[in-house]
Design a protein around this motif. Structure first.
Motif, mmCIF file in Angstrom:
data_model
loop_
_atom_site.group_PDB
_atom_site.id
_atom_site.type_symbol
_atom_site.label_atom_id
_atom_site.label_comp_id
_atom_site.label_asym_id
_atom_site.label_seq_id
_atom_site.Cartn_x
_atom_site.Cartn_y
_atom_site.Cartn_z
ATOM 1 N N LEU A 24 -20.102 8.035 -9.849
ATOM 2 C CA LEU A 24 -19.821 6.617 -9.614
ATOM 3 C C LEU A 24 -20.367 5.744 -10.745
ATOM 4 O O LEU A 24 -19.701 4.814 -11.197
ATOM 5 C CB LEU A 24 -20.418 6.173 -8.278
ATOM 6 N N ARG A 25 -21.579 6.042 -11.193
ATOM 7 C CA ARG A 25 -22.181 5.257 -12.273
ATOM 8 C C ARG A 25 -21.319 5.347 -13.538
ATOM 9 O O ARG A 25 -21.024 4.344 -14.179
ATOM 10 C CB ARG A 25 -23.592 5.762 -12.565
ATOM 11 N N ILE A 26 -20.870 6.561 -13.859
ATOM 12 C CA ILE A 26 -20.071 6.758 -15.077
ATOM 13 C C ILE A 26 -18.714 6.069 -14.947
ATOM 14 O O ILE A 26 -18.240 5.416 -15.873
ATOM 15 C CB ILE A 26 -19.931 8.265 -15.387
ATOM 16 N N VAL A 27 -18.095 6.201 -13.772
ATOM 17 C CA VAL A 27 -16.795 5.552 -13.559
ATOM 18 C C VAL A 27 -16.947 4.042 -13.631
ATOM 19 O O VAL A 27 -16.100 3.353 -14.206
ATOM 20 C CB VAL A 27 -16.174 5.991 -12.208
ATOM 21 N N ARG A 55 -11.838 8.494 -12.413
ATOM 22 C CA ARG A 55 -11.468 7.085 -12.333
ATOM 23 C C ARG A 55 -10.233 6.905 -11.449
ATOM 24 O O ARG A 55 -10.177 5.996 -10.621
ATOM 25 C CB ARG A 55 -11.198 6.540 -13.738
ATOM 26 N N ARG A 56 -9.226 7.778 -11.604
ATOM 27 C CA ARG A 56 -8.025 7.706 -10.766
ATOM 28 C C ARG A 56 -8.386 7.903 -9.298
ATOM 29 O O ARG A 56 -7.934 7.159 -8.427
ATOM 30 C CB ARG A 56 -7.004 8.762 -11.205
ATOM 31 N N LEU A 57 -9.232 8.902 -9.028
ATOM 32 C CA LEU A 57 -9.658 9.137 -7.650
ATOM 33 C C LEU A 57 -10.385 7.924 -7.086
ATOM 34 O O LEU A 57 -10.179 7.548 -5.933
ATOM 35 C CB LEU A 57 -10.558 10.371 -7.573
ATOM 36 N N MET A 58 -11.227 7.310 -7.896
ATOM 37 C CA MET A 58 -11.982 6.140 -7.458
ATOM 38 C C MET A 58 -11.042 4.981 -7.142
ATOM 39 O O MET A 58 -11.183 4.323 -6.115
ATOM 40 C CB MET A 58 -12.960 5.729 -8.558
ATOM 41 N N LEU A 59 -10.083 4.749 -8.012
ATOM 42 C CA LEU A 59 -9.172 3.619 -7.804
ATOM 43 C C LEU A 59 -8.242 3.863 -6.619
ATOM 44 O O LEU A 59 -7.872 2.934 -5.921
ATOM 45 C CB LEU A 59 -8.374 3.344 -9.070
ATOM 46 N N GLU A 60 -7.882 5.118 -6.371
ATOM 47 C CA GLU A 60 -6.968 5.417 -5.265
ATOM 48 C C GLU A 60 -7.684 5.578 -3.935
ATOM 49 O O GLU A 60 -7.174 5.183 -2.906
ATOM 50 C CB GLU A 60 -6.187 6.696 -5.563
ATOM 51 N N GLY A 61 -8.852 6.218 -3.957
ATOM 52 C CA GLY A 61 -9.486 6.553 -2.690
ATOM 53 C C GLY A 61 -10.904 6.075 -2.514
ATOM 54 O O GLY A 61 -11.525 6.368 -1.509
ATOM 55 N N GLY A 62 -11.433 5.377 -3.481
ATOM 56 C CA GLY A 62 -12.782 4.846 -3.340
ATOM 57 C C GLY A 62 -13.852 5.860 -3.686
ATOM 58 O O GLY A 62 -13.593 6.953 -4.181
ATOM 59 N N ALA A 63 -15.072 5.466 -3.392
ATOM 60 C CA ALA A 63 -16.244 6.258 -3.775
ATOM 61 C C ALA A 63 -16.275 7.611 -3.085
ATOM 62 O O ALA A 63 -16.752 8.589 -3.649
ATOM 63 C CB ALA A 63 -17.506 5.477 -3.451
ATOM 64 N N VAL A 64 -15.767 7.697 -1.864
ATOM 65 C CA VAL A 64 -15.803 8.958 -1.128
ATOM 66 C C VAL A 64 -14.986 10.022 -1.846
ATOM 67 O O VAL A 64 -15.402 11.170 -1.970
ATOM 68 C CB VAL A 64 -15.271 8.760 0.314
ATOM 69 N N GLU A 71 -8.644 15.325 -3.340
ATOM 70 C CA GLU A 71 -7.396 14.651 -3.652
ATOM 71 C C GLU A 71 -7.232 13.499 -2.669
ATOM 72 O O GLU A 71 -7.676 13.562 -1.529
ATOM 73 C CB GLU A 71 -6.206 15.612 -3.516
ATOM 74 N N VAL A 72 -6.584 12.463 -3.097
ATOM 75 C CA VAL A 72 -6.431 11.269 -2.284
ATOM 76 C C VAL A 72 -5.004 11.207 -1.762
ATOM 77 O O VAL A 72 -4.056 11.453 -2.495
ATOM 78 C CB VAL A 72 -6.739 10.013 -3.124
ATOM 79 N N THR A 73 -4.884 10.900 -0.492
ATOM 80 C CA THR A 73 -3.577 10.710 0.116
ATOM 81 C C THR A 73 -3.378 9.216 0.304
ATOM 82 O O THR A 73 -4.244 8.541 0.857
ATOM 83 C CB THR A 73 -3.507 11.413 1.488
#
Length: 127
Positions: A24-27, A55-64, A71-73
């Motif tokens: 999270l810190r790096i993203v 970064r893509r995972l963070m923007l699509e699905g948040g910190a979790v 993968e984010v749905t």
């Protein structure tokens, strides 16, 4: 080119494990528009493609999603799957009702077995 200008990078043979907080810190560093993702990746010792993925995972699905590396749905896909489940449940209900109706119809259509009265044996003198 002098030998002192050459940097040899050796592979340690093991992958580095990043904690969720580190990811999270790096993203979050990449969200600062003043520094590029490649610079942030180099500064933190992360491959740029891995940082793009986080970064893509963070923007699509948040910190979790970043913490668990899942993968984010999308919400749209979830809604479509929920609608599909509701439709299948409706179809199952219809088929269950059809089965019950057919069972009842089959029970009514079967001829009843006649009840044969048990007759006592005829005695010799009882004609």
């Amino acid at each position: 080119m002098l030998m002192s200008d050459v940097e040899i990078i050796t592979d340690g043979g093991r992958r580095r494990r990043w904690s969720g907080a580190e990811k999270l810190r790096i993203v979050e560093e990449t969200l600062d528009e003043r520094s590029s993702i490649s610079v942030v990746a180099r500064r933190n010792g992360v491959a740029p493609n891995l940082l793009y993925r986080w970064r893509r995972l963070m923007l699509e699905g948040g910190a979790v999603a970043v913490s668990n590396d899942d993968e984010v749905t999308s919400n749209r896909a979830v809604r479509q799957l929920e609608e599909r489940i509701r439709e299948l449940e409706r179809q199952l209900g219809r088929k269950t009702l059809e089965v019950e109706i057919l069972k009842e119809a089959l029970d009514k259509a079967r001829p009843k077995k006649p009840m044969w009265l048990a007759q006592s044996p005829v005695k010799d003198g009882g004609r």
